[in-house]
Design an enzyme around this catalytic site. Structure first.
Site, PDB file in Angstrom:
ATOM      1  CG  HIS A 160      -1.678  -1.241   1.427  1.00 11.56           C
ATOM      2  ND1 HIS A 160      -2.858  -1.562   0.814  1.00 11.56           N
ATOM      3  CD2 HIS A 160      -1.353  -2.319   2.198  1.00 11.56           C
ATOM      4  CE1 HIS A 160      -3.257  -2.757   1.199  1.00 11.56           C
ATOM      5  NE2 HIS A 160      -2.363  -3.254   2.029  1.00 11.56           N
ATOM      6  CB  SER A 290      16.267  21.399 -12.242  1.00  9.99           C
ATOM      7  OG  SER A 290      15.463  22.568 -12.199  1.00  9.99           O
TER       8      SER A 290
END
Length: 487
Positions: A160, A290
């Site tokens: 999960h 970036s």
């Protein structure tokens, strides 16, 4: 005025990024016009050679003329013919005939357009799989090395996407490998199942060829087998419509889509691990992560894998829809779609496989970060071991459970409400209740005792599943490695 360069001219029009940015030269060439049109010519030659062998009046001179012109494509002439005739195959028949006039009368004899179109598509499908499968095998080989290297490196397992019982980095890699092996098997099966359309005529009945051979069924059968053998296929589809069944395309693209789903799952797992700084994809020395944030090292290769894998998965729907609307012996609405969906599925899958291979080959693991994350969660997971040790030391299980529960809630409040470290073990150490096992706490908290049989499972899986699957690709992998070293 400055003369425009080829690059400037190319920049004027849209070009598929799959070719311009991503795909290998081999896969791009496999679906290129030169491969297609020279294969058409070879198919016409193979047909004429076989027809001569079976008694039709075709001369050695005609065949020699065709052989001499196989690779001498006049694409400008073919384009002019297509503008006039609005038919690509007949345009190339006329262009080929113009280069070998003595053979003009026997080019495409008894055939329909699907003879060159479909048979060429099957050749390209076969050759595309022969390019892709070794690349997929190379990615599996690289990941198997990673799995073996990290067979015992304990890390948090997740269910999960919440911390669960520990596993090892190598065991997790084997989960990825198991899916990739399924894709290797499925694509290999598609490759083995491929047959040739062969010499079937306009609706698949071979009527035109039966007429050419004066009703001799045996010679028509032999013609089909001779051409099929020249194309390098072991068998032909016994029954076809005008085309081979588009079920074949859908089967291949569905398996490519299955590989896309596997690649997307693996790349996503690695992107999550990268966000937690446990693993990084290879990063070049001068690479910029970036444009705005100089410190960033974004998982750009893995993001590319996910983007292209989604495209591969989506294209399977094209093949299914195309197959579903092939009324009776065929409709022509398949042609325009297949020109896009089949090459693009292979071009995208090709770069996904090679990108995954390069990532697997250079994955960077940060054990200290993994250990820090373990320390944050392990105290809660160790409570079962601590409980069992206290019972063995003479403690009451229910009483011990309640003490641990209260201490666990206090430690959880430290983490969740105050943002502090998990101090459950310190609380247990400070509690007189746990004095009987205080000296055993380091042993009870050793991550290696929480991973079960994971390292041995890795060893067995690599030996019994991965190694045999890679064995047929040994020569191809050596060839790939040699090419990469030259580059």
């Amino acid at each position: 005025e400055m003369q425009q360069s080829d690059e400037d001219l190319q920049a004027e029009v849209y070009r598929s990024p799959l070719v311009a940015r991503y795909a290998s030269p081999e896969m791009a060439a496999n679906f290129g016009d030169r491969k297609k049109f020279t294969t058409w010519r070879r198919l016409w030659l193979w047909l004429a050679e076989s027809q001569q062998q079976l008694g039709l009046a075709i001369t050695d001179r005609q065949l020699a003329e065709m052989r001499a012109s196989l690779d001498l494509l006049d694409l400008r002439l073919a384009a002019e013919e297509e503008r006039k005739r609005k038919h690509d195959v007949m345009a190339h028949v006329h262009a080929f005939a113009a280069q070998c006039p003595a053979a003009a009368a026997v080019i495409h004899l008894g055939a329909t357009s699907a003879y060159v179109g479909d048979n060429t598509d099957l050749i390209c499908l076969r050759d595309a799989l022969d390019i892709l499968l070794p690349r997929l095998a190379a990615a599996i080989a690289a990941l198997s090395r990673f799995a073996g290297q990290h067979r015992s490196l304990a890390c948090l397992g997740f269910t999960h996407l919440q911390p669960a019982q520990l596993t090892t980095m190598g065991k997790r890699a084997c989960l990825w490998l198991a899916d990739l092996l399924a894709d290797l098997r499925n694509l290999s099966r598609c490759r083995a199942d491929l047959r040739f359309r062969g010499v079937k005529g306009t609706t698949g009945t071979q009527a035109s060829f039966l007429q050419l051979f004066d009703g001799d069924h045996d010679r028509v059968e032999r013609l089909d087998k001779l051409v099929t053998a020249k194309a390098g296929f072991p068998a032909t589809y016994i029954v076809t419509g005008q085309t081979y069944s588009r079920k074949v395309d859908s089967e291949v693209l569905l398996q490519l889509a299955g590989f896309g789903a596997t690649a997307h799952k693996i790349a996503t797992d690695l992107r999550l691990l990268a966000s937690w700084k446990e693993i990084e994809e290879p990063f070049e020395r001068d690479q910029i992560g970036s444009s705005a944030m100089p410190y960033k090292r974004n998982p750009m290769r893995l993001e590319r894998v996910c983007g292209l894998a989604r495209h591969v998965m989506a294209l399977a729907q094209d093949a299914l829809n195309t197959h579903s609307v092939q009324w009776m012996e065929r409709t022509l609405d398949d042609s325009s779609n297949r020109r896009l969906s089949i090459p693009e599925a292979f071009l995208a899958a090709d770069i996904v496989a090679s990108t995954l291979g390069s990532v697997f080959d250079g994955l960077v693991v940060y054990p200290m970060v993994i250990q820090r994350h373990l320390k944050e969660e392990l105290p809660f997971m160790a409570t079962e071991n601590i409980l069992a040790a206290m019972v063995k030391a003479g403690g009451n299980r229910q009483e011990c459970h309640e003490v641990i529960r209260q201490l666990s809630q206090q430690a959880a409040a430290q983490v969740k409400e105050r943002g502090l470290d998990n101090d459950l073990i310190e609380r247990i150490q400070a509690s007189d209740y746990f004095a009987p096992i205080r000296d055993r706490l380091p042993e009870l908290l050793d991550p290696a005792t929480f991973v079960g049989r994971a390292p041995r499972q890795v060893d067995r899986f690599l030996a019994e599943e991965v190694a045999p699957a890679l064995a047929p690709f040994t020569a191809a992998l050596e060839k790939l490695t040699a090419v990469e070293q030259r580059v």
